[in-house]
Write a protein that holds these residues in place. Sequence first.
Motif, PDB file in Angstrom:
ATOM      1  N   ARG A 343       7.083   5.221 -60.664  1.00  0.00           N
ATOM      2  CA  ARG A 343       7.246   5.828 -61.964  1.00  0.00           C
ATOM      3  C   ARG A 343       7.161   4.728 -63.012  1.00  0.00           C
ATOM      4  O   ARG A 343       7.745   3.669 -62.842  1.00  0.00           O
ATOM      5  CB  ARG A 343       8.637   6.461 -61.947  1.00  0.00           C
ATOM      6  CG  ARG A 343       8.910   7.618 -62.855  1.00  0.00           C
ATOM      7  CD  ARG A 343       7.884   8.698 -62.826  1.00  0.00           C
ATOM      8  NE  ARG A 343       8.128   9.532 -63.996  1.00  0.00           N
ATOM      9  CZ  ARG A 343       9.018  10.505 -64.001  1.00  0.00           C
ATOM     10  NH1 ARG A 343       9.688  10.819 -62.926  1.00  0.00           N
ATOM     11  NH2 ARG A 343       9.215  11.201 -65.101  1.00  0.00           N
ATOM     12  N   ASP A 344       6.410   4.967 -64.066  1.00  0.00           N
ATOM     13  CA  ASP A 344       6.341   3.983 -65.137  1.00  0.00           C
ATOM     14  C   ASP A 344       6.398   4.747 -66.447  1.00  0.00           C
ATOM     15  O   ASP A 344       5.387   5.221 -66.940  1.00  0.00           O
ATOM     16  CB  ASP A 344       5.049   3.160 -65.003  1.00  0.00           C
ATOM     17  CG  ASP A 344       4.912   2.113 -66.108  1.00  0.00           C
ATOM     18  OD1 ASP A 344       5.943   1.790 -66.729  1.00  0.00           O
ATOM     19  OD2 ASP A 344       3.796   1.650 -66.353  1.00  0.00           O
ATOM     20  N   GLY A 345       7.593   4.883 -66.968  1.00  0.00           N
ATOM     21  CA  GLY A 345       7.777   5.677 -68.182  1.00  0.00           C
ATOM     22  C   GLY A 345       7.337   7.109 -67.946  1.00  0.00           C
ATOM     23  O   GLY A 345       7.774   7.751 -66.992  1.00  0.00           O
ATOM     24  N   ASP A 346       6.420   7.594 -68.769  1.00  0.00           N
ATOM     25  CA  ASP A 346       5.928   8.960 -68.632  1.00  0.00           C
ATOM     26  C   ASP A 346       4.822   9.072 -67.601  1.00  0.00           C
ATOM     27  O   ASP A 346       4.284  10.145 -67.373  1.00  0.00           O
ATOM     28  CB  ASP A 346       5.377   9.470 -69.979  1.00  0.00           C
ATOM     29  CG  ASP A 346       6.489   9.713 -70.974  1.00  0.00           C
ATOM     30  OD1 ASP A 346       7.676   9.595 -70.565  1.00  0.00           O
ATOM     31  OD2 ASP A 346       6.183  10.009 -72.138  1.00  0.00           O
ATOM     32  N   ASP A 347       4.448   7.943 -67.004  1.00  0.00           N
ATOM     33  CA  ASP A 347       3.341   7.958 -66.048  1.00  0.00           C
ATOM     34  C   ASP A 347       3.847   8.002 -64.618  1.00  0.00           C
ATOM     35  O   ASP A 347       4.892   7.450 -64.291  1.00  0.00           O
ATOM     36  CB  ASP A 347       2.479   6.704 -66.208  1.00  0.00           C
ATOM     37  CG  ASP A 347       1.716   6.684 -67.522  1.00  0.00           C
ATOM     38  OD1 ASP A 347       1.473   7.783 -68.072  1.00  0.00           O
ATOM     39  OD2 ASP A 347       1.382   5.592 -68.005  1.00  0.00           O
ATOM     40  N   TYR A 355      -6.908   1.494 -54.791  1.00  0.00           N
ATOM     41  CA  TYR A 355      -7.166   2.283 -55.993  1.00  0.00           C
ATOM     42  C   TYR A 355      -5.874   2.801 -56.588  1.00  0.00           C
ATOM     43  O   TYR A 355      -4.981   3.256 -55.877  1.00  0.00           O
ATOM     44  CB  TYR A 355      -8.094   3.459 -55.666  1.00  0.00           C
ATOM     45  CG  TYR A 355      -9.454   2.990 -55.249  1.00  0.00           C
ATOM     46  CD1 TYR A 355     -10.339   2.504 -56.199  1.00  0.00           C
ATOM     47  CD2 TYR A 355      -9.838   2.993 -53.916  1.00  0.00           C
ATOM     48  CE1 TYR A 355     -11.587   2.051 -55.835  1.00  0.00           C
ATOM     49  CE2 TYR A 355     -11.098   2.538 -53.542  1.00  0.00           C
ATOM     50  CZ  TYR A 355     -11.962   2.073 -54.505  1.00  0.00           C
ATOM     51  OH  TYR A 355     -13.195   1.613 -54.155  1.00  0.00           O
ATOM     52  N   ARG A 356      -5.789   2.728 -57.888  1.00  0.00           N
ATOM     53  CA  ARG A 356      -4.566   3.128 -58.551  1.00  0.00           C
ATOM     54  C   ARG A 356      -4.877   4.034 -59.720  1.00  0.00           C
ATOM     55  O   ARG A 356      -5.761   3.761 -60.518  1.00  0.00           O
ATOM     56  CB  ARG A 356      -3.842   1.877 -59.045  1.00  0.00           C
ATOM     57  CG  ARG A 356      -2.657   2.162 -59.930  1.00  0.00           C
ATOM     58  CD  ARG A 356      -1.837   0.930 -60.104  1.00  0.00           C
ATOM     59  NE  ARG A 356      -1.373   0.447 -58.802  1.00  0.00           N
ATOM     60  CZ  ARG A 356      -0.760  -0.717 -58.608  1.00  0.00           C
ATOM     61  NH1 ARG A 356      -0.548  -1.519 -59.618  1.00  0.00           N
ATOM     62  NH2 ARG A 356      -0.372  -1.071 -57.409  1.00  0.00           N
ATOM     63  N   ARG A 357      -4.147   5.134 -59.794  1.00  0.00           N
ATOM     64  CA  ARG A 357      -4.315   5.997 -60.959  1.00  0.00           C
ATOM     65  C   ARG A 357      -2.994   6.140 -61.690  1.00  0.00           C
ATOM     66  O   ARG A 357      -1.959   6.380 -61.071  1.00  0.00           O
ATOM     67  CB  ARG A 357      -4.802   7.383 -60.535  1.00  0.00           C
ATOM     68  CG  ARG A 357      -4.974   8.293 -61.742  1.00  0.00           C
ATOM     69  CD  ARG A 357      -5.655   9.592 -61.413  1.00  0.00           C
ATOM     70  NE  ARG A 357      -5.784  10.416 -62.598  1.00  0.00           N
ATOM     71  CZ  ARG A 357      -6.035  11.716 -62.577  1.00  0.00           C
ATOM     72  NH1 ARG A 357      -6.203  12.338 -61.419  1.00  0.00           N
ATOM     73  NH2 ARG A 357      -6.138  12.398 -63.691  1.00  0.00           N
ATOM     74  N   LEU A 358      -3.061   6.001 -62.992  1.00  0.00           N
ATOM     75  CA  LEU A 358      -1.902   6.269 -63.832  1.00  0.00           C
ATOM     76  C   LEU A 358      -2.028   7.685 -64.336  1.00  0.00           C
ATOM     77  O   LEU A 358      -2.873   7.979 -65.173  1.00  0.00           O
ATOM     78  CB  LEU A 358      -1.889   5.314 -65.028  1.00  0.00           C
ATOM     79  CG  LEU A 358      -1.057   4.054 -64.890  1.00  0.00           C
ATOM     80  CD1 LEU A 358      -1.836   3.007 -64.120  1.00  0.00           C
ATOM     81  CD2 LEU A 358      -0.706   3.521 -66.257  1.00  0.00           C
ATOM     82  N   LEU A 359      -1.180   8.542 -63.804  1.00  0.00           N
ATOM     83  CA  LEU A 359      -1.244   9.944 -64.191  1.00  0.00           C
ATOM     84  C   LEU A 359      -0.212  10.182 -65.279  1.00  0.00           C
ATOM     85  O   LEU A 359       0.982  10.030 -65.046  1.00  0.00           O
ATOM     86  CB  LEU A 359      -0.846  10.787 -62.992  1.00  0.00           C
ATOM     87  CG  LEU A 359      -1.928  11.435 -62.166  1.00  0.00           C
ATOM     88  CD1 LEU A 359      -1.321  12.025 -60.915  1.00  0.00           C
ATOM     89  CD2 LEU A 359      -2.574  12.525 -62.996  1.00  0.00           C
ATOM     90  N   THR A 360      -0.685  10.535 -66.447  1.00  0.00           N
ATOM     91  CA  THR A 360       0.264  10.823 -67.520  1.00  0.00           C
ATOM     92  C   THR A 360       0.855  12.209 -67.281  1.00  0.00           C
ATOM     93  O   THR A 360       0.131  13.187 -67.234  1.00  0.00           O
ATOM     94  CB  THR A 360      -0.430  10.740 -68.883  1.00  0.00           C
ATOM     95  OG1 THR A 360      -1.009   9.441 -68.985  1.00  0.00           O
ATOM     96  CG2 THR A 360       0.545  10.950 -70.008  1.00  0.00           C
ATOM     97  N   LEU A 361       2.156  12.253 -67.106  1.00  0.00           N
ATOM     98  CA  LEU A 361       2.805  13.523 -66.789  1.00  0.00           C
ATOM     99  C   LEU A 361       2.933  14.394 -68.027  1.00  0.00           C
ATOM    100  O   LEU A 361       3.199  13.890 -69.119  1.00  0.00           O
ATOM    101  CB  LEU A 361       4.192  13.270 -66.204  1.00  0.00           C
ATOM    102  CG  LEU A 361       4.210  12.555 -64.856  1.00  0.00           C
ATOM    103  CD1 LEU A 361       5.632  12.153 -64.489  1.00  0.00           C
ATOM    104  CD2 LEU A 361       3.603  13.428 -63.774  1.00  0.00           C
ATOM    105  N   PRO A 362       2.743  15.689 -67.871  1.00  0.00           N
ATOM    106  CA  PRO A 362       2.971  16.584 -69.011  1.00  0.00           C
ATOM    107  C   PRO A 362       4.449  16.547 -69.398  1.00  0.00           C
ATOM    108  O   PRO A 362       5.310  16.238 -68.568  1.00  0.00           O
ATOM    109  CB  PRO A 362       2.588  17.957 -68.457  1.00  0.00           C
ATOM    110  CG  PRO A 362       2.582  17.822 -66.974  1.00  0.00           C
ATOM    111  CD  PRO A 362       2.341  16.392 -66.658  1.00  0.00           C
ATOM    112  N   PHE A 384       9.518  17.558 -58.288  1.00  0.00           N
ATOM    113  CA  PHE A 384      10.352  17.079 -59.391  1.00  0.00           C
ATOM    114  C   PHE A 384      11.653  17.859 -59.416  1.00  0.00           C
ATOM    115  O   PHE A 384      11.642  19.078 -59.229  1.00  0.00           O
ATOM    116  CB  PHE A 384       9.616  17.243 -60.730  1.00  0.00           C
ATOM    117  CG  PHE A 384       8.512  16.248 -60.907  1.00  0.00           C
ATOM    118  CD1 PHE A 384       8.705  15.090 -61.630  1.00  0.00           C
ATOM    119  CD2 PHE A 384       7.271  16.466 -60.310  1.00  0.00           C
ATOM    120  CE1 PHE A 384       7.677  14.158 -61.767  1.00  0.00           C
ATOM    121  CE2 PHE A 384       6.250  15.543 -60.449  1.00  0.00           C
ATOM    122  CZ  PHE A 384       6.456  14.388 -61.181  1.00  0.00           C
ATOM    123  N   ALA A 385      12.753  17.138 -59.617  1.00  0.00           N
ATOM    124  CA  ALA A 385      14.068  17.779 -59.607  1.00  0.00           C
ATOM    125  C   ALA A 385      14.174  18.771 -60.757  1.00  0.00           C
ATOM    126  O   ALA A 385      13.616  18.551 -61.830  1.00  0.00           O
ATOM    127  CB  ALA A 385      15.156  16.727 -59.716  1.00  0.00           C
TER     128      ALA A 385
END
Length: 391
Positions: A343-347, A355-362, A384-385
Motif C-alpha cells: 500500500r502506498d497512500g491511495d495506491d 513488473y509493477r503497477r501502481l493502481l490508484t484506488l477509487p 478490503f475491510a
Amino acid sequence: MRILLFTGKGGVGKSTVAAATAALAAESGRRTLVISTDAAHSLADAYGVTVGREPEQVAPDLFVHQVDAQQRFEQSWADIQGYLLSVLEVAGVDPVAAEELTVIPGAEEVLALLELRLHAQSQNWDAIVVDCAPTAETLRLLALPEALGWYMTRVFPVERRVVTALKPVLTRAAGIPMPEDDVFAAIERLHAELDQVRALLTGAESGVRLVLTPEQVVLAEARRSFTTLSLFGYGVDGVIANRVFPAGGDDPWRRGWVSAQTEVLEEVEQSFAGLPVWRSAYRASEPVGVGPLLELGRDLYGDADPLDVPRSGEPLRITRNSHGAMLRLRLPFVDRSDVDLARDGDDLVVTVASYRRLLTLPAGLARRRVAGARVEDGELQVRFADEHGET
Ligand SMILES: Nc1ncnc2c1ncn2[C@@H]1O[C@H](COP(=O)(O)OP(=O)(O)OP(=O)(O)O)[C@@H](O)[C@H]1O
Ligand SMILES: [Mg+2]
C-alpha cells in the motif's frame, strides 16, 4: 470504432497478421487504418507498397500509416530535451554523449502511439489496427502516466510554481539552468497525452491479440505477455497461431514438425481457454500484397467478423457484498506467491515478477484497510475491510 493491437515475439508474423486483419475489415466496407510504430517499414512491405509520412490508401477503405516516430518524438520531446541538454552542458558532458543520454529507450515507440490518439479523435475510422513492438514492452511503458498520477496532480504544480518563482535566485546560486515554464508545460502536455492513449487502449473498444507460432519458447513468452498485459489493464481478446504446418505428406521432417506443433497447439488452447484461438497455415510463399493477405485473413477468421469479438470480461473490477468490497484484477498464470502487494497512500502497488503497477484506488476503497488477498481462477482478489467492521 474498434482498436485492435497485435503483439507477440519477434518474427512470429505480427505485421502480416495485422495487415491481413485490416484488409479483411476494409473489404467488408469499414474504413480501416493500420498503423505501425515500428521504425522498419514492415507494413508497407507486407502490402508490397511504399508509404510516405501520411496515411496512404492501399485498397478501398484501407489505409496505412507508418508513423515517423522520429518526427513525432522531436515535436513532443524537444522542449524537455532542450532543457536536459542545457543541464548536461553545464555538467561538462560532451554534446554528442548528452544527445544520446536524453533519448529514453522505448520512448520513440510510445510517442508514436500518440499519433494513434489523433487518429482515434479524428472520427475518420471504423477500425484502427496497430502493429505493435514485440512482447508488449511499449504497452507497459504506457503505464507511466498512471504511475506518475499522484506526483503530477499534487507535487508537480507546486514544484512548478516554486521553481518559477525562485528561478533567478536558484540559477545564480547553483549555476545550473532552471527549467523555463515551457518545459513544465511540455511535461504536463506529454503526461496528459500519454494518459489519453492508455485510456483509449485499455478501454472497452480496444482489444489486444497475441500472435504466436506453435513452438514452446514462443508460447512461454505469449503466456508471460498475457499476464503482463492483464496486470496493466489491457484486454486480450484473442490469440493467433500463425505458421501452422499443414499435415499430410510422408516427409519425416514435416511429420516431426506437424506432431510437435499439434502438441503445442493443444497447450495453447488450454492456456488461453475462453479466448478464441485463430489459426493460419504456413504458406508456401510470403503473403505479400492485399490479395494474399486477404486469403490469410479468411484462413484465420473463417466467416467470423474480425472486428466483432467480445472481450472476455473487464481486466479490473470492483465488487461489493455485505462483508466489504473486493478488487478483482485478472492475472492469468500466476500463483499468490508470485504476487507482491503493498500500500502506498491511495495506491495499491501490485508487483508480478519484475513488473509493477501502481493502481490508484477509487475514493471508496482508498480509505479502507486491505483485509486479505488471494489468487483464484486467474484473478487476483484483494479484499478490503468494511469501514464499520474495524477500529
Ligand atoms: N503464415 C505465414 N506463411 C508464410 N510466411 C509468413 C506467414 N506469416 C508471416 N510470414 C512471413 O514471415 C516473415 C515475418 O513476418 P512479419 O514481418 O509479419 O513478422 P513480425 O512478427 O511482424 O516481425 P517483427 O518482430 O520483426 O516485427 C515475413 O517475411 C512474412 O511474410
Ligand atoms: Mg513486424
